[in-house]
Design an enzyme around this catalytic site. Structure first.
Site, PDB file in Angstrom:
ATOM      1  N   TYR A   1      42.090  37.878  47.246  1.00 18.78           N
ATOM      2  CA  TYR A   1      41.712  39.126  46.560  1.00 18.78           C
ATOM      3  C   TYR A   1      40.605  38.879  45.542  1.00 18.78           C
ATOM      4  O   TYR A   1      39.583  39.573  45.532  1.00 18.78           O
ATOM      5  CB  TYR A   1      42.930  39.745  45.879  1.00 18.78           C
ATOM      6  CG  TYR A   1      42.564  40.935  45.026  1.00 18.78           C
ATOM      7  CD1 TYR A   1      42.370  42.188  45.601  1.00 18.78           C
ATOM      8  CD2 TYR A   1      42.389  40.810  43.648  1.00 18.78           C
ATOM      9  CE1 TYR A   1      42.015  43.282  44.832  1.00 18.78           C
ATOM     10  CE2 TYR A   1      42.039  41.898  42.866  1.00 18.78           C
ATOM     11  CZ  TYR A   1      41.850  43.128  43.470  1.00 18.78           C
ATOM     12  OH  TYR A   1      41.487  44.205  42.699  1.00 18.78           O
TER      13      TYR A   1
ATOM     14  N   SER B   1      36.059  44.179  40.258  1.00 18.62           N
ATOM     15  CA  SER B   1      37.197  43.969  39.374  1.00 18.62           C
ATOM     16  C   SER B   1      36.828  42.933  38.333  1.00 18.62           C
ATOM     17  O   SER B   1      35.954  42.089  38.556  1.00 18.62           O
ATOM     18  CB  SER B   1      38.407  43.479  40.182  1.00 18.62           C
ATOM     19  OG  SER B   1      39.464  43.074  39.340  1.00 18.62           O
TER      20      SER B   1
END
Length: 263
Positions: free
Chosen positions: A153, A140
């Site tokens: 995360y 990401s």
């Protein structure tokens, strides 16, 4: 004689980026073995078959050791080499680290990190033995910044980016390539499931998952090491992350992800 289509494995394939990645493979001549925990993967498989692919479904929870073993056993049972694998399954949890349940944070680690390492450990020896294979690991743009109010995360995605880049270097003479896919905020159910509907990032316009998947697929097939995928805004953010100090990136992430910031 019918031509044998190559086989691709895609995890987290019931919706979002995972489904769109599977669709890219189906439309480009691959058969598929797709995985997700939820029943939506069955409907996704039907839509993928419409693109001409043979599609096998494995419902398994990859956040568990047995779930990954179940998936790999199904892959092995095909007796077909895996030409490409998109290790995409992942989950997030917004909110302050001190407020979140340990079980929710641990599941992020189990699914995002542990299952990816586990499945790579199973798939890569077979690929190396064939001297052929491509692996796409969904990291990401979040991997490039401290994730205030999304701490575990973001850290998990930083692990995945580093892991992908290290594997790529280790495997450079084997015929197997590894690509890190780095999307920005994307229009999937991710932010709702992560409890981030009231945040600025949860409410802002997001990238098209089909565009993200196309960028990722093209990078994988071109054997690129990594790709910041999606809109020009996301690509610009990737460039900016290379030069901004971590303190500023953490503050910017706070403004986007702090609970209530979208009100």
């Amino acid at each position: 004689m019918n031509e044998v289509r190559p086989l691709a494995v895609v995890t987290g394939a019931s919706s979002g980026i995972g489904f769109e990645l599977a669709k890219q493979f189906a439309e480009n001549g691959f058969d598929l073995l797709v995985n997700a925990e939820d029943p939506g993967v069955e409907g996704a498989a039907d839509r993928l078959r419409a693109a001409g692919a043979d599609v096998q479904v494995v419902r398994a929870d990859l956040a568990t050791f047995d779930g990954v073993e179940q998936l790999y056993a199904s892959i092995a049972a095909t007796r077909r080499p895996v030409s490409a694998a998109a290790l995409n399954a992942g989950v997030g949890q917004g909110g302050a680290f001190l407020d979140n349940d340990l079980a929710d944070e641990a599941r992020i680690i189990d699914l995002n990190i542990t299952s990816t390492v586990h499945l790579a450990k199973r798939l890569l020896p077979d690929m190396v033995a064939e001297h052929d294979g491509r692996v796409l690991i969904t990291s990401s743009i979040a991997s490039t910044m401290p994730g205030s109010f999304h701490a575990v995360y973001n850290a998990s995605k930083s692990f995945l980016r580093s892991f992908a880049e290290a594997l790529r270097d280790e495997l450079r003479d084997t015929g197997v390539t590894v690509t890190s896919l780095m999307p920005g905020p994307t229009a999937t159910g991710f932010f709702h499931r992560a409890g981030m509907d009231d945040t600025r990032v949860g409410r802002q316009p997001k990238d098209d998952p089909a565009k993200v998947a196309k960028d990722g697929f093209d990078a994988l097939m071109s054997e690129r090491g990594k790709v910041v995928a999606g809109s020009l805004k996301t690509k610009a953010q990737g460039v900016a992350s290379k030069v901004l100090p971590d303190k500023l990136k953490a503050a910017a992430h706070r403004r986007l992800a702090e609970p209530g910031s979208g009100k």
